[in-house]
Design a protein around this motif. Structure first.
Motif, PDB file in Angstrom:
ATOM      1  N   CYS A  17      32.827   5.799  92.856  1.00  6.40           N
ATOM      2  CA  CYS A  17      31.971   6.568  91.940  1.00  6.40           C
ATOM      3  C   CYS A  17      30.529   6.232  92.287  1.00  6.40           C
ATOM      4  O   CYS A  17      30.175   5.058  92.362  1.00  6.40           O
ATOM      5  N   CYS A  20      26.116   5.948  89.184  1.00  3.43           N
ATOM      6  CA  CYS A  20      25.047   4.965  88.983  1.00  3.43           C
ATOM      7  C   CYS A  20      25.142   3.873  90.027  1.00  3.43           C
ATOM      8  O   CYS A  20      26.105   3.819  90.800  1.00  3.43           O
ATOM      9  N   HIS A  22      25.955   0.916  90.154  1.00  3.84           N
ATOM     10  CA  HIS A  22      27.082  -0.006  90.270  1.00  3.84           C
ATOM     11  C   HIS A  22      28.025   0.427  91.394  1.00  3.84           C
ATOM     12  O   HIS A  22      28.746  -0.405  91.951  1.00  3.84           O
ATOM     13  N   ASN A  23      28.026   1.735  91.681  1.00  2.00           N
ATOM     14  CA  ASN A  23      28.849   2.269  92.784  1.00  2.00           C
ATOM     15  C   ASN A  23      30.272   1.705  92.751  1.00  2.00           C
ATOM     16  O   ASN A  23      30.760   1.143  93.745  1.00  2.00           O
ATOM     17  N   CYS A  24      30.936   1.850  91.618  1.00  6.57           N
ATOM     18  CA  CYS A  24      32.234   1.191  91.408  1.00  6.57           C
ATOM     19  C   CYS A  24      33.339   1.763  92.290  1.00  6.57           C
ATOM     20  O   CYS A  24      33.341   2.944  92.621  1.00  6.57           O
ATOM     21  N   GLY A  32      35.743   1.725  85.964  1.00  7.86           N
ATOM     22  CA  GLY A  32      34.502   1.154  86.463  1.00  7.86           C
ATOM     23  C   GLY A  32      33.820   0.317  85.393  1.00  7.86           C
ATOM     24  O   GLY A  32      34.351   0.144  84.277  1.00  7.86           O
ATOM     25  N   VAL A  33      32.629  -0.187  85.718  1.00  5.23           N
ATOM     26  CA  VAL A  33      31.878  -1.062  84.804  1.00  5.23           C
ATOM     27  C   VAL A  33      31.657  -0.391  83.446  1.00  5.23           C
ATOM     28  O   VAL A  33      31.709  -1.041  82.401  1.00  5.23           O
ATOM     29  N   CYS A  34      31.431   0.920  83.444  1.00  3.85           N
ATOM     30  CA  CYS A  34      31.147   1.640  82.187  1.00  3.85           C
ATOM     31  C   CYS A  34      32.387   1.829  81.310  1.00  3.85           C
ATOM     32  O   CYS A  34      32.266   2.278  80.176  1.00  3.85           O
ATOM     33  N   ARG A  37      35.158   5.751  83.496  1.00  4.51           N
ATOM     34  CA  ARG A  37      35.582   6.509  84.676  1.00  4.51           C
ATOM     35  C   ARG A  37      36.712   5.776  85.376  1.00  4.51           C
ATOM     36  O   ARG A  37      36.645   4.573  85.615  1.00  4.51           O
ATOM     37  N   MET A 131      25.850   8.227  81.172  1.00  2.29           N
ATOM     38  CA  MET A 131      27.286   7.939  81.097  1.00  2.29           C
ATOM     39  C   MET A 131      28.066   9.135  80.548  1.00  2.29           C
ATOM     40  O   MET A 131      29.290   9.145  80.517  1.00  2.29           O
TER      41      MET A 131
HETATM   42  S1  SF4 Z   1      32.231   4.024  87.166  1.00  2.07           S
HETATM   43 FE1  SF4 Z   1      30.629   3.970  85.612  1.00  2.07          FE
HETATM   44  S2  SF4 Z   1      29.487   2.100  86.012  1.00  2.07           S
HETATM   45 FE2  SF4 Z   1      30.704   2.524  87.836  1.00  2.07          FE
HETATM   46  S3  SF4 Z   1      29.338   3.708  89.210  1.00  2.07           S
HETATM   47 FE3  SF4 Z   1      30.494   5.177  87.991  1.00  2.07          FE
HETATM   48  S4  SF4 Z   1      29.160   5.593  86.221  1.00  2.07           S
HETATM   49 FE4  SF4 Z   1      28.422   3.696  87.148  1.00  2.07          FE
END
Ligand code: SF4
Length: 328
Positions: A17, A20, A22-24, A32-34, A37, A131
C-alpha cells in the motif's frame, strides 16, 4: 463498507500500500499500520468506506481556519483510524479504535450539505482524512460535479504520499495541516511517524490550495521558542502569509505532562510573528486573535472565540490596499 484500494502495487507474494509513507506490506487478513487496509479474498481493501463516526455543524473557525470563508459554518465529518499514534490524541476514541459507525452514501451527504443554512461545504476532520481517501475522493469529485461552490476542506496530519495528494488536491479548497513539531525525534517518539512527508505535503498543498497550519505546543516536548521559530522560518520560506495556529496542550490520552504554560505560547507567538504575517493562539482564553493588516495594522477581523466581526470583504486591506490572504 469495504472498497478496493486505489494506491497499491501487487508485489507477487504481498501487496504494497503506498497511500502514506508507511508503505505497508499487506497480505491476506494482515492489516497495515492504520488498521484499515488489508487483503481479503486476494483483493486489497479498505474497511471504512462511507462509514461515519462523527458529524457536526461547526463554525469554520473551529477547524481552525481563520482565513477561509470567515463566519461560515461547515458540516464536519469523520470516520475511524489513523496512520499516526500521537500520545496526546484528542480523538483517540475514533483514531485508535473502531467505534460504532453509520454508512452514508454520497447523495445523502450532498443533500445534508446543501440543506444546512450558512454552510460553506464539508470538512473531513476528527480523524485523519487521508485514511478515508477512497471515500473522500469519490465524495469530492461528485460534489464538484454538482456545484463547484461547495467548499471541501481537509484537516490533516499531512502524512501522505505525493501521488495520492496530488490527485485529490484539484478538488480541495482549503486544508489545515498539523505540523506537530519540527524534529525527527518528536515525530518518531510522540507521533509514530516521520516529519519529511509532512513538510513535503505542506509545500505541495500550499501551491494548490488555501493552507493554514496548526502546531499543538506540548509542555516540555516541543514548546521551546527555538522549535516554534524553526516552524515559522520553514513556513515563511514557502509563504509568509500562511496562517500559523499555536494551540495550547492539555493532558489527554497517554500524555501526562501538565498543560503548556501560557507565557511560553505567547512568547513563541511574538517570535513567530517576526517571520509570519498571521500567528494565532488556540485553547487560551482572552488572547487577541484578531487579524490585522501586516502593512498598516488596520483591524481586519475582530474575533471572540468563534464569533467574528469582519471589516474586510475581499482580499485587500480597506485602509492601505495591501493584499490580504483571506478567501470569502
Ligand atoms: S496500510 Fe495504512 S498505514 Fe499502511 S501505507 Fe496504507 S494507508 Fe498508510
Amino acid at each position: 463498507m469495504e472498497e478496493k484500494l486505489r494506491f497499491y502495487k501487487d508485489e507477487g507474494n504481498y501487496i504494497k500500500c503506498y497511500l502514506c509513507r508507511h508503505n505497508c506490506s499487506l497480505s491476506e487478513g494482515k492489516f497495515g499500520v492504520c488498521k484499515l487496509r488489508t487483503v481479503k479474498n486476494n483483493i486489497p481493501i479498505v474497511i471504512n468506506y462511507g462509514e461515519l463516526t462523527s458529524a457536526n455543524v461547526d463554525p469554520i473557525e473551529k477547524k481552525p481556519l481563520y482565513h477561509f470563508k470567515p463566519g461560515k459554518d461547515i458540516l464536519s465529518v469523520g470516520t475511524f483510524g489513523c496512520n499516526m499514534s500521537c500520545s496526546f490524541c484528542q480523538n483517540h476514541e475514533i483514531s485508535q479504535s473502531k467505534p460504532p459507525t453509520e454508512f452514508i452514501d454520497i447523495d445523502k451527504l450532498i443533500s445534508l450539505i446543501i440543506n444546512i443554512p450558512n454552510n460553506a461545504g464539508i470538512a473531513f476532520t476528527y480523524n485523519e482524512p487521508f485514511m478515508w481517501y477512497e471515500y473522500i475522493f469519490d465524495v469530492a469529485k461528485k460534489i464538484k460535479e454538482y456545484d463547484k461552490n461547495i467548499s471541501i476542506v481537509l484537516v490533516s496530519n499531512g502524512f501522505v504520499n505525493k501521488e495520492p495528494l496530488e490527485q485529490i488536491l484539484p478538488y480541495i479548497d482549503a486544508m489545515n495541516i498539523d505540523l506537530k513539531g519540527f524534529t525527527k525525534k518528536y515525530y518518531n517518539k510522540i507521533c509514530g511517524a516521520s516529519i519529511e512527508p509532512v513538510l513535503e505535503t505542506i509545500k505541495i498543498a500550499s501551491k494548490h490550495t488555501h493552507v493554514e497550519i496548526t502546531t499543538l505546543m506540548v509542555n516540555n516536548e516541543n514548546d521551546s521558542v527555538e522549535e516554534i521559530v524553526a516552524i515559522a522560518e520553514f513556513l515563511a520560506n514557502i509563504d509568509k502569509n500562511i496562517p500559523l495556529h499555536l494551540s495550547r496542550y492539555f493532558p489527554k490520552y497517554k500524555m501526562k505532562n501538565p498543560p503548556t504554560l501560557v507565557e511560553n505560547i505567547m512568547r513563541a507567538k511574538e517570535e513567530a510573528q517576526k517571520y509570519l504575517n498571521y500567528v494565532y493562539v488556540g485553547n487560551v482564553a482572552g488572547v487577541d486573535n484578531n487579524t490585522y493588516c501586516p502593512n498598516c495594522g488596520y483591524n481586519l477581523i475582530t474575533r471572540d472565540i468563534y464569533s467574528i466581526n469582519p471589516n474586510i470583504r475581499g482580499d485587500k486591506c480597506p485602509n492601505c490596499k495591501e493584499y490580504i490572504n483571506i478567501i470569502f
